[in-house]
Motif scaffolding. Structure first.
Motif, short mmCIF file in Angstrom:
data_model
loop_
_atom_site.label_atom_id
_atom_site.label_comp_id
_atom_site.label_asym_id
_atom_site.label_seq_id
_atom_site.Cartn_x
_atom_site.Cartn_y
_atom_site.Cartn_z
N ARG A 53 36.38 -76.09 28.31
CA ARG A 53 37.32 -77.22 28.29
C ARG A 53 36.71 -78.35 27.48
O ARG A 53 35.51 -78.62 27.54
CB ARG A 53 37.61 -77.71 29.69
CG ARG A 53 38.58 -78.90 29.67
CD ARG A 53 38.81 -79.52 31.03
NE ARG A 53 39.39 -78.56 31.94
CZ ARG A 53 39.22 -78.59 33.25
NH1 ARG A 53 38.49 -79.53 33.80
NH2 ARG A 53 39.79 -77.69 34.02
N GLU A 55 37.33 -82.53 26.32
CA GLU A 55 37.96 -83.81 26.63
C GLU A 55 37.70 -84.75 25.45
O GLU A 55 36.64 -84.69 24.84
CB GLU A 55 37.30 -84.37 27.90
CG GLU A 55 38.11 -85.38 28.64
CD GLU A 55 37.49 -85.69 29.99
OE1 GLU A 55 38.07 -85.28 31.00
OE2 GLU A 55 36.43 -86.34 30.00
N GLU A 76 47.56 -85.20 26.93
CA GLU A 76 47.14 -86.42 27.61
C GLU A 76 47.05 -86.17 29.11
O GLU A 76 47.98 -85.64 29.71
CB GLU A 76 48.13 -87.54 27.33
CG GLU A 76 47.73 -88.85 27.95
CD GLU A 76 48.67 -90.00 27.63
OE1 GLU A 76 48.82 -90.87 28.49
OE2 GLU A 76 49.25 -90.00 26.51
N VAL A 77 45.90 -86.56 29.69
CA VAL A 77 45.72 -86.40 31.14
C VAL A 77 45.60 -87.75 31.85
O VAL A 77 45.80 -87.82 33.05
CB VAL A 77 44.53 -85.48 31.49
CG1 VAL A 77 44.80 -84.06 31.03
CG2 VAL A 77 43.22 -86.00 30.90
N SER A 78 45.24 -88.79 31.11
CA SER A 78 45.16 -90.12 31.73
C SER A 78 45.12 -91.22 30.67
O SER A 78 44.83 -90.97 29.51
CB SER A 78 43.93 -90.23 32.65
OG SER A 78 42.74 -90.20 31.90
N THR A 87 42.83 -90.38 27.55
CA THR A 87 42.01 -89.18 27.67
C THR A 87 42.88 -87.96 27.46
O THR A 87 43.92 -87.81 28.10
CB THR A 87 41.33 -89.11 29.06
OG1 THR A 87 40.51 -90.27 29.24
CG2 THR A 87 40.47 -87.87 29.19
N GLN A 89 42.85 -83.59 26.99
CA GLN A 89 42.08 -82.40 27.34
C GLN A 89 42.67 -81.17 26.69
O GLN A 89 43.87 -81.11 26.41
CB GLN A 89 42.07 -82.17 28.85
CG GLN A 89 41.06 -82.95 29.61
CD GLN A 89 41.01 -82.56 31.08
OE1 GLN A 89 41.86 -81.84 31.59
NE2 GLN A 89 40.01 -83.06 31.77
N ASN A 91 42.05 -76.85 27.31
CA ASN A 91 41.36 -75.69 27.85
C ASN A 91 41.21 -74.68 26.72
O ASN A 91 42.14 -74.43 25.96
CB ASN A 91 42.14 -75.08 29.01
CG ASN A 91 42.13 -75.95 30.24
OD1 ASN A 91 41.13 -76.60 30.54
ND2 ASN A 91 43.23 -75.99 30.95
#
Length: 112
Positions: A53, A55, A76-78, A87, A89, A91
């Motif tokens: 993964r 980031e 986008e995760v945050s 942030t 990410q 995978n």
């Protein structure tokens, strides 16, 4: 030197790394050097470091970088309004890594 790119291993147990890119030399921006450096690092990290993964933490105002990582499949995760950063990410999967190598013509030999 026009800039740099790095992968920091942020969670060894999860095989997660944070990737960053900076093209400091303004005259070198917009010439795909960042794309080439990032795709090379992503491929290398997945193939040789066995990262699962990635980031990327990017300034909210850096729409060019956000767009580049989004094109690479990052989501986008945050968002942090305090730090003014987003942030993203990604995978790692085999069907994502293989095309990265085809983007350039060199090969790593004897890496241990």
């Amino acid at each position: 030197m026009i800039g740099d790119t790095n992968i920091f291993i942020t969670d060894k147990a999860l095989a997660q790394g944070e990737i960053e890119i900076m093209i400091a030399e303004e005259s070198a921006r917009g010439k795909k050097y960042g794309w080439e450096a990032v795709t090379t690092m992503l491929w290398f990290g997945a193939k040789y470091i066995k990262l699962k993964r990635y980031e990327a933490k990017i300034s909210m105002s850096n729409t060019v970088s956000i767009r580049m990582f989004t094109k690479l499949g990052f989501i986008e995760v945050s968002r942090s309004n305090v730090f003014q950063e987003v942030t993203l990410q990604k995978n790692v999967s085999a069907d994502w890594v293989e095309p990265l190598q085809s983007l350039y013509k060199w090969e790593v030999k004897n890496y241990k």
